[in-house]
Design an enzyme around this catalytic site. Structure first.
Site, PDB file in Angstrom:
ATOM      1  N   ASN A  11       0.879  -1.189  -0.090  1.00 16.78           N
ATOM      2  CA  ASN A  11      -0.060  -0.026  -0.050  1.00 16.78           C
ATOM      3  C   ASN A  11       0.963   1.217  -0.209  1.00 16.78           C
ATOM      4  OD1 ASN A  11      -1.729   1.870   1.047  1.00 16.78           O
ATOM      5  ND2 ASN A  11      -3.009   0.613   1.722  1.00 16.78           N
ATOM      6  N   ASP A  71      -0.777  -3.490   9.884  1.00 19.21           N
ATOM      7  CA  ASP A  71      -2.187  -3.910   9.561  1.00 19.21           C
ATOM      8  C   ASP A  71      -3.143  -2.863  10.222  1.00 19.21           C
ATOM      9  OD1 ASP A  71      -3.351  -6.062   8.194  1.00 19.21           O
ATOM     10  OD2 ASP A  71      -4.688  -6.160   9.953  1.00 19.21           O
TER      11      ASP A  71
HETATM   12  P1  ITT Z   1      -0.773  -4.213   3.052  1.00 20.90           P
HETATM   13  O1  ITT Z   1      -1.695  -5.212   3.517  1.00 20.90           O
HETATM   14  O2  ITT Z   1      -0.072  -4.559   1.890  1.00 20.90           O
HETATM   15  O3  ITT Z   1      -0.178  -3.295   4.046  1.00 20.90           O
HETATM   16  P2  ITT Z   1      -3.503  -3.277   2.524  1.00 20.90           P
HETATM   17  O4  ITT Z   1      -4.038  -1.893   1.922  1.00 20.90           O
HETATM   18  O5  ITT Z   1      -4.174  -4.397   2.201  1.00 20.90           O
HETATM   19  O6  ITT Z   1      -1.964  -2.999   2.493  1.00 20.90           O
HETATM   20  P3  ITT Z   1      -4.491  -3.834   5.356  1.00 20.90           P
HETATM   21  O7  ITT Z   1      -4.618  -5.158   4.994  1.00 20.90           O
HETATM   22  O8  ITT Z   1      -3.877  -3.319   6.629  1.00 20.90           O
HETATM   23  O9  ITT Z   1      -3.591  -2.941   4.213  1.00 20.90           O
HETATM   24  O10 ITT Z   1      -6.124  -2.907   5.312  1.00 20.90           O
HETATM   25  C1  ITT Z   1      -6.249  -1.884   5.563  1.00 20.90           C
HETATM   26  C2  ITT Z   1      -7.355  -1.264   5.014  1.00 20.90           C
HETATM   27  O11 ITT Z   1      -7.955  -0.372   6.080  1.00 20.90           O
HETATM   28  C3  ITT Z   1      -6.996  -0.327   3.845  1.00 20.90           C
HETATM   29  O12 ITT Z   1      -6.860  -0.921   2.577  1.00 20.90           O
HETATM   30  C4  ITT Z   1      -7.857   0.946   3.925  1.00 20.90           C
HETATM   31  O13 ITT Z   1      -8.913   0.470   2.879  1.00 20.90           O
HETATM   32  C5  ITT Z   1      -8.177   0.698   5.461  1.00 20.90           C
HETATM   33  N1  ITT Z   1      -7.494   1.744   6.025  1.00 20.90           N
HETATM   34  C6  ITT Z   1      -6.289   1.714   6.867  1.00 20.90           C
HETATM   35  N2  ITT Z   1      -5.919   2.663   7.410  1.00 20.90           N
HETATM   36  C7  ITT Z   1      -6.493   3.795   6.679  1.00 20.90           C
HETATM   37  C8  ITT Z   1      -6.222   5.108   6.819  1.00 20.90           C
HETATM   38  O14 ITT Z   1      -5.393   5.782   7.326  1.00 20.90           O
HETATM   39  N3  ITT Z   1      -7.266   5.975   5.971  1.00 20.90           N
HETATM   40  C9  ITT Z   1      -8.272   5.128   5.243  1.00 20.90           C
HETATM   41  N4  ITT Z   1      -8.486   3.914   5.144  1.00 20.90           N
HETATM   42  C10 ITT Z   1      -7.430   3.168   6.079  1.00 20.90           C
END
Ligand code: ITT
Length: 193
Positions: A11, A71
């Site tokens: 991400n 996460d």
């Molecule tokens: P990685 O696992 O590769 O790190 P990911 O996007 O899949 O990337 P996660 O599994 O931790 O990450 O999913 C977290 C989700 O929660 C992310 O895709 C967003 O939709 C949401 N999220 C997390 N932090 C956020 C933020 O600061 N602002 C908005 N949405 C957020």
């Protein structure tokens, strides 16, 4: 001080926010791709920390530098804490705000409380540390703003969404900002002269 660490994420927005906050330390935060790691492990943990641990270990097996993994997710009280650890998978990519707004269309204003959580795991050889941050707010009735990513346009803190804030403003109150500042202090103590 170490000069480099690797962030186990695909991400780009998480990576950007980590770089923004950790940059004064003088540590270069490499993406897993930049470090030569290629992985997207199954995130089947029951908690944010377990999932961060899964991601950190998967990348640590492929690189020789210290690794951090984040996460995170959105927990909505009226939805029993969902989407929670399923935040990246509950709605199609790019439709998380419209999907959530639709699921909450009948929920009144006074029952729309929510928080973001971010758990960051640090791994360096046998050393393990975990850091956590939360950001409390509520889910609005429409998407507002174009900054940030994910659920930021529907997550209201006071009368503004996170997507209406500058990167610095978001970092100063966000779940990730809080966890990264704990990590910052840990790195300073561990590696500082
Ligand atoms: P990685 O696992 O590769 O790190 P990911 O996007 O899949 O990337 P996660 O599994 O931790 O990450 O999913 C977290 C989700 O929660 C992310 O895709 C967003 O939709 C949401 N999220 C997390 N932090 C956020 C933020 O600061 N602002 C908005 N949405 C957020």
């Amino acid at each position: 001080m170490i000069t480099k660490l690797v962030m186990a994420t695909n991400n780009a927005n998480k990576l950007r926010e980590a770089r923004e906050i950790l940059s004064p330390l003088g540590i270069e935060v490499l993406s897993q791709r930049e470090a030569g790691a290629d992985c997207d492990p199954e995130e089947n943990g029951a908690t944010f920390e377990e999932n961060a641990d899964i991601k950190a270990k998967a990348v640590a097996a492929q690189v020789k530098l210290p690794v951090i993994a984040d996460d995170s997710g959105l927990c909505v009280e009226a939805l029993g804490g969902r989407p929670g650890v399923f935040s990246a998978r509950t709605y199609p990519a790019g439709e998380e705000c419209s999907g959530l707004l639709n699921d909450m269309r009948d929920i009144p204003e006074n029952d729309r409380g929510a928080y973001f959580e971010c758990d960051i795991v640090f791994l360096d050889g046998e050393s393990y540390a975990a850091f956590s941050g939360r950001c409390s707010g509520s889910i609005g009735f429409e998407s507002r703003g174009t900054n940030g990513f994910g659920y930021d346009p529907v997550f209201m803190v006071g009368d503004r969404s996170l997507a209406e804030m500058s990167a610095d403003e978001k970092n100063s109150i966000s779940h990730r900002g809080a966890a990264l500042r704990e990590l910052y202090r840990f790195l300073e103590e561990r590696y500082g002269e």
